[in-house]
Design a protein around this motif. Structure first.
Motif, mmCIF file in Angstrom:
data_model
loop_
_atom_site.group_PDB
_atom_site.id
_atom_site.type_symbol
_atom_site.label_atom_id
_atom_site.label_comp_id
_atom_site.label_asym_id
_atom_site.label_seq_id
_atom_site.Cartn_x
_atom_site.Cartn_y
_atom_site.Cartn_z
ATOM 1 N N SER A 128 0.815 -1.217 0.000
ATOM 2 C CA SER A 128 0.000 0.000 0.000
ATOM 3 C C SER A 128 0.845 1.262 0.000
ATOM 4 O O SER A 128 0.313 2.365 -0.135
ATOM 5 N N VAL A 129 2.172 1.104 0.175
ATOM 6 C CA VAL A 129 3.087 2.250 0.214
ATOM 7 C C VAL A 129 4.266 1.968 -0.708
ATOM 8 O O VAL A 129 4.828 0.869 -0.703
ATOM 9 N N VAL A 130 4.626 2.963 -1.508
ATOM 10 C CA VAL A 130 5.796 2.855 -2.381
ATOM 11 C C VAL A 130 6.565 4.168 -2.300
ATOM 12 O O VAL A 130 5.961 5.253 -2.343
ATOM 13 N N THR A 131 7.893 4.073 -2.161
ATOM 14 C CA THR A 131 8.734 5.275 -2.257
ATOM 15 C C THR A 131 9.824 4.994 -3.285
ATOM 16 O O THR A 131 9.512 4.675 -4.420
ATOM 17 N N ASN A 132 11.097 5.081 -2.896
ATOM 18 C CA ASN A 132 12.162 4.975 -3.902
ATOM 19 C C ASN A 132 13.202 3.922 -3.565
ATOM 20 O O ASN A 132 14.394 4.126 -3.758
ATOM 21 N N HIS A 133 12.748 2.788 -3.055
ATOM 22 C CA HIS A 133 13.631 1.638 -2.897
ATOM 23 C C HIS A 133 12.866 0.369 -3.283
ATOM 24 O O HIS A 133 11.642 0.313 -3.227
ATOM 25 N N TYR A 134 13.615 -0.642 -3.698
ATOM 26 C CA TYR A 134 13.024 -1.895 -4.154
ATOM 27 C C TYR A 134 12.255 -2.582 -3.022
ATOM 28 O O TYR A 134 12.693 -2.612 -1.868
ATOM 29 N N LEU A 135 11.125 -3.187 -3.382
ATOM 30 C CA LEU A 135 10.322 -3.934 -2.422
ATOM 31 C C LEU A 135 10.257 -5.424 -2.767
ATOM 32 O O LEU A 135 9.697 -6.213 -2.001
ATOM 33 N N THR A 136 10.842 -5.813 -3.903
ATOM 34 C CA THR A 136 10.898 -7.217 -4.285
ATOM 35 C C THR A 136 11.926 -7.948 -3.437
ATOM 36 O O THR A 136 13.084 -7.523 -3.344
ATOM 37 N N GLU A 137 11.513 -9.028 -2.800
ATOM 38 C CA GLU A 137 12.442 -9.837 -2.010
ATOM 39 C C GLU A 137 13.560 -10.367 -2.907
ATOM 40 O O GLU A 137 13.310 -10.800 -4.029
ATOM 41 N N GLY A 138 14.796 -10.314 -2.404
ATOM 42 C CA GLY A 138 15.900 -10.878 -3.170
ATOM 43 C C GLY A 138 17.012 -9.894 -3.425
ATOM 44 O O GLY A 138 17.391 -9.100 -2.559
ATOM 45 N N LYS A 139 17.519 -9.902 -4.636
ATOM 46 C CA LYS A 139 18.767 -9.257 -5.018
ATOM 47 C C LYS A 139 18.879 -7.793 -4.596
ATOM 48 O O LYS A 139 19.904 -7.373 -4.049
ATOM 49 N N TYR A 140 17.864 -6.988 -4.897
ATOM 50 C CA TYR A 140 17.953 -5.554 -4.625
ATOM 51 C C TYR A 140 17.048 -5.115 -3.487
ATOM 52 O O TYR A 140 16.828 -3.912 -3.297
ATOM 53 N N GLY A 188 18.085 1.599 -1.916
ATOM 54 C CA GLY A 188 17.520 2.921 -2.108
ATOM 55 C C GLY A 188 18.070 3.880 -1.071
ATOM 56 O O GLY A 188 18.820 3.492 -0.167
ATOM 57 N N SER A 189 17.694 5.133 -1.157
ATOM 58 C CA SER A 189 18.261 6.165 -0.288
ATOM 59 C C SER A 189 17.703 6.086 1.129
ATOM 60 O O SER A 189 16.635 5.515 1.388
ATOM 61 N N GLU A 190 18.432 6.692 2.046
ATOM 62 C CA GLU A 190 17.979 6.767 3.434
ATOM 63 C C GLU A 190 16.664 7.533 3.535
ATOM 64 O O GLU A 190 15.754 7.156 4.288
ATOM 65 N N GLN A 191 16.555 8.611 2.750
ATOM 66 C CA GLN A 191 15.321 9.394 2.790
ATOM 67 C C GLN A 191 14.135 8.584 2.285
ATOM 68 O O GLN A 191 13.027 8.689 2.820
ATOM 69 N N SER A 192 14.355 7.742 1.274
ATOM 70 C CA SER A 192 13.281 6.891 0.763
ATOM 71 C C SER A 192 12.752 5.982 1.865
ATOM 72 O O SER A 192 11.536 5.842 2.043
ATOM 73 N N HIS A 193 13.662 5.380 2.626
ATOM 74 C CA HIS A 193 13.248 4.501 3.718
ATOM 75 C C HIS A 193 12.527 5.285 4.819
ATOM 76 O O HIS A 193 11.568 4.780 5.429
ATOM 77 N N GLU A 194 12.983 6.490 5.071
ATOM 78 C CA GLU A 194 12.339 7.314 6.100
ATOM 79 C C GLU A 194 10.906 7.643 5.702
ATOM 80 O O GLU A 194 9.982 7.545 6.525
ATOM 81 N N ARG A 195 10.701 8.027 4.437
ATOM 82 C CA ARG A 195 9.347 8.329 3.974
ATOM 83 C C ARG A 195 8.468 7.078 3.995
ATOM 84 O O ARG A 195 7.303 7.117 4.407
ATOM 85 N N TYR A 196 9.040 5.954 3.559
ATOM 86 C CA TYR A 196 8.299 4.688 3.529
ATOM 87 C C TYR A 196 7.877 4.278 4.942
ATOM 88 O O TYR A 196 6.719 3.902 5.174
ATOM 89 N N ASP A 197 8.790 4.355 5.879
ATOM 90 C CA ASP A 197 8.492 3.951 7.254
ATOM 91 C C ASP A 197 7.413 4.827 7.872
ATOM 92 O O ASP A 197 6.511 4.336 8.569
ATOM 93 N N LEU A 198 7.493 6.132 7.615
ATOM 94 C CA LEU A 198 6.506 7.051 8.184
ATOM 95 C C LEU A 198 5.108 6.768 7.629
ATOM 96 O O LEU A 198 4.129 6.681 8.393
ATOM 97 N N LEU A 199 5.002 6.609 6.322
ATOM 98 C CA LEU A 199 3.700 6.324 5.715
ATOM 99 C C LEU A 199 3.156 4.972 6.169
ATOM 100 O O LEU A 199 1.956 4.834 6.463
ATOM 101 N N THR A 200 4.027 3.981 6.245
ATOM 102 C CA THR A 200 3.602 2.641 6.665
ATOM 103 C C THR A 200 3.115 2.643 8.108
ATOM 104 O O THR A 200 2.081 2.037 8.437
ATOM 105 N N GLN A 201 3.861 3.325 8.988
ATOM 106 C CA GLN A 201 3.455 3.400 10.388
ATOM 107 C C GLN A 201 2.098 4.093 10.536
ATOM 108 O O GLN A 201 1.233 3.635 11.302
ATOM 109 N N ASN A 202 1.907 5.186 9.811
ATOM 110 C CA ASN A 202 0.632 5.901 9.894
ATOM 111 C C ASN A 202 -0.523 5.057 9.364
ATOM 112 O O ASN A 202 -1.640 5.099 9.900
ATOM 113 N N LEU A 203 -0.252 4.289 8.331
ATOM 114 C CA LEU A 203 -1.279 3.432 7.763
ATOM 115 C C LEU A 203 -1.665 2.322 8.745
ATOM 116 O O LEU A 203 -2.852 2.004 8.921
ATOM 117 N N ARG A 204 -0.676 1.765 9.407
ATOM 118 C CA ARG A 204 -0.946 0.709 10.402
ATOM 119 C C ARG A 204 -1.713 1.264 11.602
ATOM 120 O O ARG A 204 -2.637 0.617 12.121
#
Length: 376
Positions: free
Chosen positions: A283-295, A299-315
């Motif tokens: 339900s959340v996408v930013t700028n790092h890969y979400l496919t399990e495996g190689k990659y 992605g950038s630290e900021q991408s993970h920060e945005r992803y985590d914030l949106l995911t936490q708020n959604l939960r």
């Protein structure tokens, strides 16, 4: 003799008149849809990036927001039938040929910008509507909202960064010639929603590894893939099936992934790893890969920060958010919240996939709304 000369001259004049009328009618038949569309290009407003105190940030500059409507055949079916395009140069040649009806074949330039960000979030409203939010983070640019009603396919609204047309840094779609040239924007959407409530958004995926699938299938670039889905896919399942029928080729020299969601509440990210399409429910996408495996997680630290914030708020909300809460979440991960970059959130969009409404917020001005609606 004089009478015969006058009669001959009159006949010649009549023939010339018939030819001129014929050429005019033929020309009108070839160009009238395109000219009508070009004449719909209008500037919505001049917008500025502002700081928290409301002061204009001069380093970010002014940029213009335009809108355009195209009803009819904009050549996309023929584009697919002739094999599509493997890169923006091939796409630019096709578009030039289409807009000129084959009379102009000069090679045109294509933009090769890179490194834009973005975020998407999908949720259900308290009343059961399916919603989607989208931030487009990049350098300040002129933008266009494109409303298309194809002869064959779904009506949609999409958004285009006009820098990607490759017409020059200071180019704007003003004056009939430039308005006509801006019809090329139909082929370079970065996000959008169609009349079935399907939403698509392009985001960079986390590295610069390009995708260039090479089979016997017709070719798509990242932006023409979005056009295909907006025109032809009614839900996530159809979108994934359509993408599997084409070879994907990365735009702008970097990796991409597509955030896709629909009016039934389905939401996925489509990524390409080692030239193979991968689909992950999210339900959340930013700028790092979400496919399990190689990659995974690349992605950038900021991408993970945005992803985590949106995911936490959604939960925290159990996946239930109002239109206002979607907008609030987009504001919370807009670029003004992060230091050390030259980007801004050029536009934020809140889609109601049930009611088919679209609310735009430009340059992080969440107090001003530009609203559109698809009326089925």
């Amino acid at each position: 003799m004089k009478r015969n000369k006058k009669k001959t001259a009159s006949m010649i004049a009549t023939v010339i008149l018939v030819i001129v009328i014929g050429v005019f009618i033929a020309g009108y038949a070839m160009f009238h849809e395109k000219l009508q569309a070009a004449q719909t290009v209008k500037k919505i407003d001049s917008l500025y990036a502002k700081d928290d105190a409301g002061n204009i940030m001069e380093t970010k500059g002014e940029h213009e927001i335009y809108k355009m409507e195209y009803r009819g055949d904009y050549g996309f079916t023929a584009f697919l039938e002739q094999g599509g395009a493997t890169d923006s140069d091939e796409m630019a040649k096709y578009i030039t040929n289409f807009l000129s009806n084959g009379f102009y074949k000069k090679k045109v330039s294509a933009s090769n910008e890179r490194d834009f960000g973005c975020s998407t979030i999908s949720a259900q409203s308290p009343t059961g509507n399916q919603l989607c939010g989208r931030n487009y983070d990049w350098e300040p640019c002129n933008a266009m909202i494109v409303h298309t009603v194809p002869k064959e396919g779904y009506e949609s609204y999409s958004t285009v960064c006009l820098d990607f047309l490759g017409f020059g840094e200071d180019w704007k779609p003003e004056g009939l010639m430039n308005q006509y040239m801006s019809l090329a924007a139909i082929y370079v959407p970065l996000d959008g929603m169609n009349e079935m409530g399907l939403c698509v958004a392009d985001l960079v995926a986390g590295n610069e590894i390009e995708t260039h699938q090479q089979t016997e299938k017709a070719d798509l670039t990242t932006t023409t893939a979005i056009r295909l889905l907006l025109d032809c896919a009614g839900n996530v399942e159809e979108a994934v099936d359509l993408l599997s029928q084409y070879d994907m080729n990365s735009d702008i020299g970097t990796a991409h992934h597509l955030s896709i969601s629909d009016a039934d509440g389905n939401s996925v990210v489509v990524e390409y790893v080692d030239e193979k399409m991968k689909v992950t429910e999210t339900s959340v996408v930013t700028n790092h890969y979400l496919t399990e495996g190689k990659y995974y997680d690349v992605g950038s630290e900021q991408s993970h920060e945005r992803y985590d914030l949106l995911t936490q708020n959604l939960r925290k909300s159990d996946g239930i958010m109002s239109l206002y809460e979607i907008k609030k979440n987009l504001s919370g991960v807009a670029q003004s919240n992060f230091s050390g970059n030259e980007e801004i959130t050029v536009w934020s969009i809140v889609y109601d996939k049930t009611n088919l409404t679209i609310d735009y917020y430009f340059t992080e001005d969440y107090g001003r709304t530009d609203s559109f609606e698809i009326k089925r």
